[in-house]
Design a protein around this motif. Structure first.
Motif, PDB file in Angstrom:
ATOM      1  N   GLY A  23      47.466   2.005 -87.555  1.00 19.17           N
ATOM      2  CA  GLY A  23      48.434   2.667 -88.423  1.00 19.17           C
ATOM      3  C   GLY A  23      47.776   3.308 -89.634  1.00 19.17           C
ATOM      4  O   GLY A  23      48.136   4.427 -90.036  1.00 19.17           O
ATOM      5  N   ILE A  24      46.798   2.622 -90.211  1.00 20.71           N
ATOM      6  CA  ILE A  24      46.067   3.185 -91.351  1.00 20.71           C
ATOM      7  C   ILE A  24      45.341   4.462 -90.938  1.00 20.71           C
ATOM      8  O   ILE A  24      45.385   5.479 -91.642  1.00 20.71           O
ATOM      9  N   SER A  25      44.679   4.411 -89.801  1.00 20.87           N
ATOM     10  CA  SER A  25      43.948   5.590 -89.312  1.00 20.87           C
ATOM     11  C   SER A  25      44.895   6.756 -89.054  1.00 20.87           C
ATOM     12  O   SER A  25      44.580   7.912 -89.370  1.00 20.87           O
ATOM     13  N   LEU A  26      46.063   6.455 -88.491  1.00 22.17           N
ATOM     14  CA  LEU A  26      47.037   7.501 -88.202  1.00 22.17           C
ATOM     15  C   LEU A  26      47.547   8.151 -89.484  1.00 22.17           C
ATOM     16  O   LEU A  26      47.639   9.390 -89.579  1.00 22.17           O
ATOM     17  N   ILE A  27      47.858   7.340 -90.481  1.00 22.93           N
ATOM     18  CA  ILE A  27      48.343   7.879 -91.754  1.00 22.93           C
ATOM     19  C   ILE A  27      47.268   8.726 -92.421  1.00 22.93           C
ATOM     20  O   ILE A  27      47.545   9.817 -92.940  1.00 22.93           O
ATOM     21  N   MET A  28      46.039   8.234 -92.421  1.00 17.88           N
ATOM     22  CA  MET A  28      44.955   8.994 -93.034  1.00 17.88           C
ATOM     23  C   MET A  28      44.697  10.299 -92.287  1.00 17.88           C
ATOM     24  O   MET A  28      44.342  11.318 -92.884  1.00 17.88           O
ATOM     25  N   ASN A  29      44.919  10.288 -90.979  1.00 17.80           N
ATOM     26  CA  ASN A  29      44.753  11.503 -90.179  1.00 17.80           C
ATOM     27  C   ASN A  29      45.765  12.577 -90.570  1.00 17.80           C
ATOM     28  O   ASN A  29      45.463  13.776 -90.540  1.00 17.80           O
TER      29      ASN A  29
END
Length: 335
Positions: free
Chosen positions: A163-169
């Protein structure tokens, strides 16, 4: 297995307490404006000039107190989880609470909630930690075995990290992405009494939940069957440690960001001094964690190049080599 006397344990506690006092005094003296020890002592009692009083009482003391509580929490819970899971590689991140709290904070930054309230980021981080706890309880409620807790924690951590990676993306702009990265690197800078009031009660409740778990952890080190024979309620012991860790570490991450290695490395360092008995590790690990956190925070104030060191980076630079050395020494001792 190393065994130490009561006197040696007390001497270790006294030594760590002395180091902690030195670290606190140094942290109160050093910064953008360096102060003398006499100025700090006068300011603590409101006897110095207004500017110095503000620096010490309003800027540095909340930062110091929060750092002490955070370091003690990470050190204590790391030792408790290593005893509970009987795994020297366990730390607060193993149950997914750190990554879930980070996910909540990153989501708050992405949604721009910090523009409405300074407490939005820590509040969302706490919410992430609490949601992770509910999921963990749901997954492990019928089977509270160590393996189930570890697998559930790994699953929760993986989902939160994704989820963190998706938001940062999908960060709307470079500034938001930079804010997310800076928060995840961890810091005690600009923390106030509001942050302390938000996180402090949860941290203290988490500590209270884990008071007295040492005897159970000692029994568990002999094996689950032996602990049960000795009258230890293993299910209750596991949930006391897990929920206490979740509350205290979740609150810590919510205001300090993600800070690694303290919960992993500190118990190893203490174990080398006083042996492997889980109960004896808890209080010294808390004191050593507070010392290490305070010392690392002092290092973040050093002017280096055009930027500023972040607390998580300092801990990684200190913790990773120490951890590799510990592994090397452990391997050598097993030959």
């Amino acid at each position: 297995m190393k065994s130490v006397s009561r006197l040696q344990q007390n001497m270790l506690l006294i030594g760590l307490s002395g180091l902690l006092l030195v670290a606190v005094l140094a942290s109160s003296m050093f910064g953008a404006v360096n102060l003398s020890l006499s100025q700090v002592i006068e300011a603590l009692f409101g006897g110095s000039d207004t500017g110095v009083n503000i620096i010490v009482q309003e800027l540095r003391m909340p930062r110091i107190i929060l750092g002490l509580m955070a370091g003690a929490t990470l050190g204590y819970t790391g030792a408790a989880l290593q005893g509970l899971l009987r795994n020297p590689l366990a730390d607060p991140g193993v149950i997914g609470v750190s990554s879930s709290a980070s996910f909540g904070a990153v989501a708050a930054i992405y949604l721009g909630l910090s523009a409405y309230s300074a407490m939005a980021i820590p509040g969302m981080a706490m919410m992430g930690a609490l949601v992770a706890t509910l999921i963990l309880m749901l997954l492990a409620s019928r089977d509270s075995s160590v393996l189930t807790l570890i697998l559930a924690g790994v699953g929760i951590s993986s989902i939160a990290t994704a989820g963190i990676s998706l938001i940062m993306n999908f960060a709307p702009n470079p500034i938001s992405l930079q804010d997310m990265i800076f928060w995840m690197l961890g810091s005690l800078e600009n923390r106030t009494y509001d942050d302390l009031m938000l996180a402090g009660p949860f941290i203290i409740v988490g500590w209270l939940m884990m008071i007295g778990v040492g005897q159970g952890l000692n029994a568990l080190s002999l094996g689950s069957e032996a602990a049960h024979t000795l009258g230890i309620d293993l299910k209750r012991l596991r949930w006391r440690v897990v929920l206490g860790t979740t509350l205290s570490v979740g609150a810590t991450v919510s205001v300090c960001g993600a800070i690694g290695f303290i919960g992993l490395v500190v118990p190893h360092l203490i174990r080398a001094l006083i042996g492997y008995e889980p109960r004896k590790l808890l209080l010294p690990s808390a004191l050593a964690g507070a010392v290490l956190m305070t010392a690392a925070d002092i290092l973040t104030r050093l002017p280096i190049g055009h930027g500023q060191l972040r607390l998580g980076v300092v801990m990684a630079v200190i913790g990773a080599p120490v951890f590799i050395y510990i592994i090397f020494k452990t391997r050598e001792s097993m030959r």
